[in-house]
Design an enzyme around this catalytic site. Structure first.
Site, short mmCIF file in Angstrom:
data_model
loop_
_atom_site.label_atom_id
_atom_site.label_comp_id
_atom_site.label_asym_id
_atom_site.label_seq_id
_atom_site.Cartn_x
_atom_site.Cartn_y
_atom_site.Cartn_z
N PHE A 179 -13.53 3.71 5.15
CA PHE A 179 -12.62 2.87 4.37
C PHE A 179 -12.25 3.60 3.08
O PHE A 179 -13.11 3.91 2.26
CB PHE A 179 -13.27 1.52 4.06
N VAL A 180 -10.97 3.88 2.93
CA VAL A 180 -10.51 4.67 1.79
C VAL A 180 -9.72 3.82 0.80
O VAL A 180 -9.13 2.81 1.18
CB VAL A 180 -9.63 5.87 2.26
N LYS A 185 -6.00 7.03 11.20
CA LYS A 185 -7.41 6.91 11.62
C LYS A 185 -7.42 6.61 13.12
O LYS A 185 -7.57 5.46 13.53
CB LYS A 185 -8.07 5.72 10.89
N GLU A 197 4.55 4.12 5.76
CA GLU A 197 3.35 3.29 5.60
C GLU A 197 2.18 4.15 5.11
O GLU A 197 2.14 5.36 5.34
CB GLU A 197 3.04 2.61 6.94
N ASP A 198 1.24 3.50 4.43
CA ASP A 198 0.10 4.23 3.89
C ASP A 198 -0.84 4.72 4.99
O ASP A 198 -1.24 5.87 5.00
CB ASP A 198 -0.67 3.37 2.86
N ASP A 254 -4.23 2.36 11.17
CA ASP A 254 -5.65 2.12 11.44
C ASP A 254 -5.77 1.53 12.85
O ASP A 254 -5.68 2.28 13.83
CB ASP A 254 -6.17 1.18 10.34
N ARG A 306 -5.69 0.70 -6.42
CA ARG A 306 -4.39 1.21 -5.94
C ARG A 306 -3.85 2.32 -6.83
O ARG A 306 -3.10 3.18 -6.39
CB ARG A 306 -3.34 0.09 -5.90
N ASP A 351 -5.95 -0.36 -1.49
CA ASP A 351 -6.81 -1.19 -2.33
C ASP A 351 -8.12 -1.59 -1.66
O ASP A 351 -8.28 -1.48 -0.44
CB ASP A 351 -6.07 -2.49 -2.69
N GLY A 359 0.78 -1.23 0.00
CA GLY A 359 0.00 0.00 0.00
C GLY A 359 0.81 1.28 0.00
O GLY A 359 0.35 2.32 -0.46
P1 5GP Z 1 -3.84 -1.73 10.87
O1 5GP Z 1 -2.99 -2.91 11.21
O2 5GP Z 1 -3.31 -0.41 11.38
O3 5GP Z 1 -5.27 -1.94 11.28
O4 5GP Z 1 -3.97 -1.66 9.32
C1 5GP Z 1 -2.95 -1.40 8.49
C2 5GP Z 1 -3.27 -1.90 7.11
O5 5GP Z 1 -4.68 -2.12 6.93
C3 5GP Z 1 -2.89 -0.86 6.09
O6 5GP Z 1 -1.58 -1.03 5.68
C4 5GP Z 1 -3.89 -1.12 4.98
O7 5GP Z 1 -3.38 -2.11 4.13
C5 5GP Z 1 -5.11 -1.65 5.69
N1 5GP Z 1 -6.12 -0.59 5.89
C6 5GP Z 1 -6.48 0.00 7.04
N2 5GP Z 1 -7.42 0.93 6.84
C7 5GP Z 1 -7.66 0.94 5.51
C8 5GP Z 1 -8.51 1.71 4.66
O8 5GP Z 1 -9.28 2.61 5.05
N3 5GP Z 1 -8.45 1.42 3.34
C9 5GP Z 1 -7.64 0.46 2.82
N4 5GP Z 1 -7.67 0.28 1.51
N5 5GP Z 1 -6.82 -0.28 3.58
C10 5GP Z 1 -6.83 -0.03 4.92
#
Ligand code: 5GP
Length: 171
Positions: free
Chosen positions: A149-150, A128, A96-97, A100, A162, A156, A41
């Site tokens: 969710f973006v 977020k 990192e993108d 969350d 993407r 993606d 991402g």
């Molecule tokens: P975390 O472990 O912080 O919950 O999530 C990290 C990963 O979840 C990110 O690298 C991404 O791949 C995915 N992710 C979390 N939120 C989103 C979102 O709003 N959109 C998308 N496309 N992926 C997300």
């Protein structure tokens, strides 16, 4: 599915990345940092961000996956690609993108800390904070966004979207 609305335009993203590049330059100009991008991402953010860092630096990539499919996190993170560099004693910036729940980056950070870098900071394009489950905060944040969710700009939905140059919300 189609895009319902644009949350961040290409211009907004690029303008904020120039600011992040300037902030990183102020801190790391003399440190030859290693930028470690989290696959997949972060690809676009990684390349645009590093192009805004006009000082010596190195690139590496790490792979981590937590999502089974779609929009739900499995809550379980696994390493899908290891870093290639020896980061011991080096200044490392994880790129990192999105931050969350924080479970992925907590896992990646703990994994890299075992390799004893001189410093380890986290730069994310999107944050977020409402969804946080792990104890982690980013050192550099592009945009704080609401709990939606973006997709786009590397992010993606079932591997699609993407390649959008902006960040949008699905219908
Ligand atoms: P975390 O472990 O912080 O919950 O999530 C990290 C990963 O979840 C990110 O690298 C991404 O791949 C995915 N992710 C979390 N939120 C989103 C979102 O709003 N959109 C998308 N496309 N992926 C997300």
């Amino acid at each position: 599915m189609e895009i319902d609305r644009i949350l961040l335009t290409q211009e907004q993203i690029q303008s904020r990345i120039r600011e992040l590049g300037a902030a990183l330059s102020a801190e790391y100009a003399e440190k030859t940092p290693i930028f470690i991008g989290v696959l997949r991402g972060a690809v676009h953010f990684f390349t645009d961000l590093t192009l805004q860092f006009p000082h010596p630096c190195q690139y590496d990539f790490i792979g981590a996956a937590s999502y089974l499919d779609g929009t739900q996190t499995s809550g379980h993170v696994k390493l899908t690609k290891e870093v290639m560099s020896d980061i011991r004693g080096r200044h490392v910036i994880i790129v990192e993108d999105i931050l969350d729940t924080g479970l992925t980056l907590r896992f990646v950070k703990d994994h890299l800390l075992l390799m004893q870098p001189a410093s380890l900071k986290l730069c994310v394009l999107l944050d977020k904070p409402e969804r946080r489950r792990a104890d982690i905060a980013a050192d550099y944040v592009g945009f704080t966004i609401p709990n939606e969710f973006v997709v786009g700009y590397g992010l993606d939905y079932n591997e699609l979207y993407r390649n959008l140059p902006y960040i949008g919300i699905l219908k």
